[in-house]
Design an enzyme around this catalytic site. Structure first.
Site, mmCIF file in Angstrom:
data_model
loop_
_atom_site.group_PDB
_atom_site.id
_atom_site.type_symbol
_atom_site.label_atom_id
_atom_site.label_comp_id
_atom_site.label_asym_id
_atom_site.label_seq_id
_atom_site.Cartn_x
_atom_site.Cartn_y
_atom_site.Cartn_z
ATOM 1 N N GLY A 251 -2.342 -14.016 1.862
ATOM 2 C CA GLY A 251 -1.064 -13.303 1.829
ATOM 3 C C GLY A 251 -0.337 -13.637 0.536
ATOM 4 O O GLY A 251 -0.946 -14.077 -0.453
ATOM 5 N N GLY B 8 -0.402 -17.488 -0.573
ATOM 6 C CA GLY B 8 -1.752 -17.893 -0.972
ATOM 7 C C GLY B 8 -2.103 -17.378 -2.358
ATOM 8 O O GLY B 8 -2.646 -18.111 -3.196
ATOM 9 N N GLY C 10 1.640 -17.916 7.066
ATOM 10 C CA GLY C 10 2.878 -17.321 7.564
ATOM 11 C C GLY C 10 3.959 -18.353 7.851
ATOM 12 O O GLY C 10 3.722 -19.557 7.805
ATOM 13 N N HIS D 189 15.824 -10.881 -0.887
ATOM 14 C CA HIS D 189 16.760 -9.775 -1.128
ATOM 15 C C HIS D 189 17.099 -9.036 0.161
ATOM 16 O O HIS D 189 18.168 -8.457 0.289
ATOM 17 C CB HIS D 189 16.225 -8.816 -2.211
ATOM 18 C CG HIS D 189 14.769 -8.505 -2.093
ATOM 19 N ND1 HIS D 189 13.781 -9.358 -2.520
ATOM 20 C CD2 HIS D 189 14.121 -7.437 -1.583
ATOM 21 C CE1 HIS D 189 12.593 -8.818 -2.288
ATOM 22 N NE2 HIS D 189 12.776 -7.653 -1.712
ATOM 23 N N HIS E 216 10.019 5.352 -25.114
ATOM 24 C CA HIS E 216 8.658 5.191 -25.620
ATOM 25 C C HIS E 216 8.648 4.148 -26.734
ATOM 26 O O HIS E 216 9.538 4.179 -27.582
ATOM 27 C CB HIS E 216 8.138 6.518 -26.185
ATOM 28 C CG HIS E 216 6.765 6.395 -26.782
ATOM 29 N ND1 HIS E 216 5.639 6.245 -25.998
ATOM 30 C CD2 HIS E 216 6.350 6.358 -28.075
ATOM 31 C CE1 HIS E 216 4.580 6.136 -26.795
ATOM 32 N NE2 HIS E 216 4.985 6.203 -28.057
HETATM 33 P P1 FAD Z 1 16.532 -19.649 4.078
HETATM 34 O O1 FAD Z 1 16.426 -19.421 2.638
HETATM 35 O O2 FAD Z 1 15.364 -20.227 4.787
HETATM 36 O O3 FAD Z 1 17.802 -20.584 4.287
HETATM 37 C C1 FAD Z 1 18.157 -21.088 5.535
HETATM 38 C C2 FAD Z 1 19.031 -22.309 5.320
HETATM 39 O O4 FAD Z 1 19.586 -22.698 6.572
HETATM 40 C C3 FAD Z 1 18.256 -23.526 4.808
HETATM 41 O O5 FAD Z 1 18.905 -24.060 3.688
HETATM 42 C C4 FAD Z 1 18.298 -24.516 5.990
HETATM 43 O O6 FAD Z 1 18.337 -25.874 5.554
HETATM 44 C C5 FAD Z 1 19.600 -24.118 6.657
HETATM 45 N N1 FAD Z 1 19.681 -24.469 8.071
HETATM 46 C C6 FAD Z 1 18.753 -24.253 9.052
HETATM 47 N N2 FAD Z 1 19.238 -24.647 10.251
HETATM 48 C C7 FAD Z 1 20.490 -25.118 10.019
HETATM 49 C C8 FAD Z 1 21.493 -25.644 10.858
HETATM 50 N N3 FAD Z 1 21.343 -25.729 12.188
HETATM 51 N N4 FAD Z 1 22.653 -26.063 10.290
HETATM 52 C C9 FAD Z 1 22.851 -25.960 8.959
HETATM 53 N N5 FAD Z 1 21.918 -25.453 8.105
HETATM 54 C C10 FAD Z 1 20.772 -25.023 8.654
HETATM 55 N N6 FAD Z 1 11.180 -14.074 -1.086
HETATM 56 C C11 FAD Z 1 11.406 -13.170 -2.053
HETATM 57 O O7 FAD Z 1 12.137 -12.199 -1.827
HETATM 58 N N7 FAD Z 1 10.846 -13.298 -3.298
HETATM 59 C C12 FAD Z 1 10.034 -14.326 -3.595
HETATM 60 O O8 FAD Z 1 9.551 -14.413 -4.735
HETATM 61 C C13 FAD Z 1 9.772 -15.297 -2.605
HETATM 62 N N8 FAD Z 1 8.970 -16.334 -2.871
HETATM 63 C C14 FAD Z 1 8.760 -17.277 -1.900
HETATM 64 C C15 FAD Z 1 7.901 -18.335 -2.199
HETATM 65 C C16 FAD Z 1 7.650 -19.297 -1.241
HETATM 66 C C17 FAD Z 1 6.729 -20.449 -1.579
HETATM 67 C C18 FAD Z 1 8.284 -19.220 0.034
HETATM 68 C C19 FAD Z 1 8.058 -20.283 1.059
HETATM 69 C C20 FAD Z 1 9.129 -18.169 0.328
HETATM 70 C C21 FAD Z 1 9.364 -17.173 -0.634
HETATM 71 N N9 FAD Z 1 10.168 -16.073 -0.371
HETATM 72 C C22 FAD Z 1 10.378 -15.137 -1.334
HETATM 73 C C23 FAD Z 1 10.820 -15.901 0.929
HETATM 74 C C24 FAD Z 1 12.304 -16.320 0.840
HETATM 75 O O9 FAD Z 1 12.373 -17.666 0.433
HETATM 76 C C25 FAD Z 1 12.983 -16.145 2.178
HETATM 77 O O10 FAD Z 1 12.787 -14.830 2.651
HETATM 78 C C26 FAD Z 1 14.483 -16.380 2.052
HETATM 79 O O11 FAD Z 1 14.741 -17.673 1.577
HETATM 80 C C27 FAD Z 1 15.172 -16.190 3.404
HETATM 81 O O12 FAD Z 1 16.538 -16.409 3.254
HETATM 82 P P2 FAD Z 1 17.446 -16.882 4.473
HETATM 83 O O13 FAD Z 1 18.822 -16.968 3.921
HETATM 84 O O14 FAD Z 1 17.213 -16.035 5.647
HETATM 85 O O15 FAD Z 1 16.909 -18.333 4.880
HETATM 86 P P1 NAD Z 2 1.598 -13.850 5.020
HETATM 87 O O1 NAD Z 2 1.902 -13.354 6.375
HETATM 88 O O2 NAD Z 2 1.990 -13.043 3.839
HETATM 89 O O3 NAD Z 2 0.025 -14.124 4.893
HETATM 90 C C1 NAD Z 2 -0.664 -14.941 5.777
HETATM 91 C C2 NAD Z 2 -2.135 -14.561 5.740
HETATM 92 O O4 NAD Z 2 -2.878 -15.550 6.447
HETATM 93 C C3 NAD Z 2 -2.431 -13.227 6.436
HETATM 94 O O5 NAD Z 2 -3.122 -12.406 5.529
HETATM 95 C C4 NAD Z 2 -3.285 -13.613 7.639
HETATM 96 O O6 NAD Z 2 -4.262 -12.645 7.942
HETATM 97 C C5 NAD Z 2 -3.918 -14.917 7.164
HETATM 98 N N1 NAD Z 2 -4.346 -15.831 8.264
HETATM 99 C C6 NAD Z 2 -3.628 -16.185 9.367
HETATM 100 N N2 NAD Z 2 -4.323 -17.063 10.121
HETATM 101 C C7 NAD Z 2 -5.511 -17.293 9.484
HETATM 102 C C8 NAD Z 2 -6.661 -18.105 9.752
HETATM 103 N N3 NAD Z 2 -6.746 -18.884 10.832
HETATM 104 N N4 NAD Z 2 -7.696 -18.088 8.888
HETATM 105 C C9 NAD Z 2 -7.638 -17.299 7.780
HETATM 106 N N5 NAD Z 2 -6.574 -16.516 7.470
HETATM 107 C C10 NAD Z 2 -5.520 -16.513 8.303
HETATM 108 O O7 NAD Z 2 2.256 -15.312 4.967
HETATM 109 P P2 NAD Z 2 2.537 -16.289 3.748
HETATM 110 O O8 NAD Z 2 1.724 -15.915 2.560
HETATM 111 O O9 NAD Z 2 2.435 -17.651 4.323
HETATM 112 O O10 NAD Z 2 4.056 -15.980 3.415
HETATM 113 C C11 NAD Z 2 5.092 -16.204 4.392
HETATM 114 C C12 NAD Z 2 6.289 -15.329 4.127
HETATM 115 O O11 NAD Z 2 6.946 -15.729 2.946
HETATM 116 C C13 NAD Z 2 5.898 -13.874 3.965
HETATM 117 O O12 NAD Z 2 6.464 -13.155 5.026
HETATM 118 C C14 NAD Z 2 6.490 -13.436 2.682
HETATM 119 O O13 NAD Z 2 7.289 -12.298 2.850
HETATM 120 C C15 NAD Z 2 7.353 -14.595 2.205
HETATM 121 N N6 NAD Z 2 7.065 -14.772 0.775
HETATM 122 C C16 NAD Z 2 7.405 -13.768 -0.073
HETATM 123 C C17 NAD Z 2 7.080 -13.881 -1.410
HETATM 124 C C18 NAD Z 2 7.428 -12.781 -2.334
HETATM 125 O O14 NAD Z 2 8.251 -11.951 -1.987
HETATM 126 N N7 NAD Z 2 6.867 -12.730 -3.535
HETATM 127 C C19 NAD Z 2 6.405 -14.989 -1.880
HETATM 128 C C20 NAD Z 2 6.062 -15.972 -0.983
HETATM 129 C C21 NAD Z 2 6.402 -15.854 0.356
#
Ligand code: FAD
Ligand code: NAD
Length: 476
Positions: free
Chosen positions: A191, A194, A282, A332, A455
């Site tokens: 995904g 990865g 995930g 976003h 362009h």
């Molecule tokens: P979060 O960002 O998860 O924030 C939740 C906050 O709530 C945290 O700070 C947590 O500490 C706090 N919290 C939880 N429970 C409590 C509580 N009870 N009291 C007080 N505080 C609490 N998305 C993109 O759009 N573009 C990307 O390039 C992208 N790259 C990613 C790369 C990685 C490696 C990962 C893991 C995710 C990525 N995502 C990306 C996904 C993105 O990070 C999330 O969709 C986004 O952060 C969600 O925002 P949120 O505000 O819902 O929650």
């Molecule tokens: P994902 O859902 O994108 O991908 C997980 C993948 O793991 C799937 O393709 C699934 O088929 C596979 N999988 C599940 N179980 C498996 C198993 N037992 N063996 C082999 N394959 C298996 O999840 P993610 O990559 O962990 O990302 C999590 C979330 O974070 C996503 O929902 C994504 O939107 C968000 N995120 C977004 C960005 C971005 O916007 N650029 C970057 C990083 C993360």
């Protein structure tokens, strides 16, 4: 008391629990609308997953590792001879950490600037109008609010058969801070995470093998594009194993052996060995200790908080947004939901158009998408026209030296209204914005095709693909 710039009174118009992109953006909008606002965050820094261990550190490493790969492989073709290119991983990591701390500090500044009371503690609902905050030192305080927004986001979803140990079997968080380049990184899950973090370590010198359950990468994106992305990443050296279900792991001092079922071979149990395993299968919504059960706030079976079209839970003044609720787990999307809730409370009207949420995979080339895929249109029986155009025929892509990829535009067969746009190409993440705006305005492929595109720019590929919808691309 562990609160920063909190107002003397403990009664607010709006309390936000969780300071990720959804929470802090919603708090800012609420404050702009004149609502007396507080934000509660359990972690020391603001910005949530995205700024601390998600979007930002991953993009910092993707950009740094891309420079490294270019210096190693591409500079020569530009007539730049460099020798002795060496990786300084600690410096690369330090740069990433500085970007993160600058940006999380920036959010703290924005809270102050917008006069939002910031409580550093864990929030728990006591009633639909009361939140208990437990500070780091264990002390508690109860805050009152007319409206509450739950924005507690998500956490990594551990695969029970491959439990994290934080060193050899890691989540995305550790993959953003590895102390050395793995020799062989096994990535479970093809995904977004990865592929992005797999790309970082591939470029820095690791052998990378992705084990994916489905028969293709990022299975919610358009399959023609993901197939093409797969072949470009394979050309870069990434290896893929599809239709494999990872079922177990055994770690020794220097290696991890994964067991998987090979679905292409009668589910035969097989093994593969690497020195580090990134499990990226995930994320799950995070609502531990939030007090939802006590208030009867419903969750679906995956743990997502159930909300109506105004993002209200069963208590109309308790809202939930972002990764905590069903839908795309994207920063976003969380931001727009936070803003919609603040505007709904402050003005009576707040809305998110889920038809135009862009999704991006920040590999190189990047894959960006908005609207429907061809598979979705076929499944719904929608009659559509498709036009596509390759970056290989674009002058600017040639000048830059990144000609892999294409743009595909999907439009309604009778009205020409844009239904979906998919880009695999350099800076697709920036290019998709044009398609998002066009779709937000209910635009047609004709609108894209007749609009000026400077362009020579990469954006001309978008225009040619739009022209191709009506079979009148000019450059191919
Ligand atoms: P979060 O960002 O998860 O924030 C939740 C906050 O709530 C945290 O700070 C947590 O500490 C706090 N919290 C939880 N429970 C409590 C509580 N009870 N009291 C007080 N505080 C609490 N998305 C993109 O759009 N573009 C990307 O390039 C992208 N790259 C990613 C790369 C990685 C490696 C990962 C893991 C995710 C990525 N995502 C990306 C996904 C993105 O990070 C999330 O969709 C986004 O952060 C969600 O925002 P949120 O505000 O819902 O929650
Ligand atoms: P994902 O859902 O994108 O991908 C997980 C993948 O793991 C799937 O393709 C699934 O088929 C596979 N999988 C599940 N179980 C498996 C198993 N037992 N063996 C082999 N394959 C298996 O999840 P993610 O990559 O962990 O990302 C999590 C979330 O974070 C996503 O929902 C994504 O939107 C968000 N995120 C977004 C960005 C971005 O916007 N650029 C970057 C990083 C993360």
């Amino acid at each position: 008391m562990a609160k920063d710039n909190a107002a003397p009174s403990e009664t607010f118009d709006f309390i936000v629990i969780g300071a990720g992109p959804g929470g802090y953006t919603g708090a800012i909008r609420a404050s702009q609308l004149g609502l007396k606002t507080a934000i509660i965050e359990k972690d020391k820094t603001l910005g949530g997953t995205c700024l601390n261990v998600g979007c930002i550190p991953s993009k910092a490493l993707l950009d740094s590792s891309e420079h490294f790969a270019m210096a190693n492989h591409d500079f020569k073709t530009h007539g730049i001879d460099v020798s002795g290119v060496k990786l300084n991983l600690p410096a690369m990591m330090a740069r990433k950490s500085k970007i993160v701390s600058d940006l999380t500090g920036g959010v703290a500044f924005l809270m102050k600037k917008n006069k939002i009371a910031h409580y550093n503690g864990k929030g728990k609902l006591l009633s639909p109008t009361q939140v208990e905050v437990t500070m780091a030192d264990g002390s508690k305080q109860v805050l009152e609010a007319k409206n509450i927004m739950l924005a507690t986001g998500s956490v990594v979803n551990e695969l029970p058969s491959v439990p994290y140990d934080g060193k050899r079997i890691i989540s995305s968080t550790e993959a953003l801070s590895l102390p050395e380049v793995p020799k062989h990184l096994l990535v479970v899950g093809g995904g977004v995470i990865g592929l992005e973090l797999g790309s970082v370590w591939l470029r820095l010198g690791a052998k990378v093998t992705v084990l994916e359950y489905a028969d293709r990468l990022v299975s919610n994106m358009d399959s023609q594009m993901t197939k093409r992305m797969e072949s470009v990443l394979a050309k870069q050296g990434m290896e893929f194993m599809f239709q494999v279900k990872v079922t177990g792991s055994k770690s020794s001092k220097y290696a991890v052996q994964l067991t998987y079922e090979d679905m292409k071979d009668n589910n035969a149990a097989k093994q593969i060995e690497g020195d580090v395993v990134l499990v990226a299968t995930g994320r799950r919504p995070y609502s531990d200790g939030l007090g939802l059960e006590e208030l009867g706030i419903e969750k679906d079976k995956r743990g997502f908080v159930m909300v109506n079209e105004h993002l209200q839970t069963k208590h109309p003044n308790v809202f939930a947004i972002g990764d905590l609720v069903p839908g795309w787990m994207l920063a976003h999307k969380a931001e727009e939901e936070g803003v919609a809730v603040a505007e709904f409370i402050g003005t009576g009207v707040g809305h998110v158009n889920y038809e135009t949420v862009p999704g991006v995979v920040y590999t190189w080339p990047e894959l960006a998408s908005v609207g429907a895929t061809e598979e979705e249109l076929k499944a719904k029986g929608v009659a559509y026209k498709a036009g596509s155009f390759n970056f290989a025929a674009n002058a600017r892509a040639k000048a830059i030296g990144t000609t892999d990829g294409m743009v595909k535009v999907l439009a309604d067969a009778s009205t020409d209204r844009l239904l979906g746009v998919h880009i695999l190409g350099p800076r697709a993440s920036d290019m998709i914005a044009e398609a998002v705006v066009a779709m937000e305005f209910g635009g047609s492929s004709e609108d894209l095709a007749r609009s000026f595109h400077a362009h020579p720019t990469l954006s001309e590929v978008m225009r040619e693909a739009a022209l191709a919808v009506d079979k009148r691309a000019r450059q191919s």
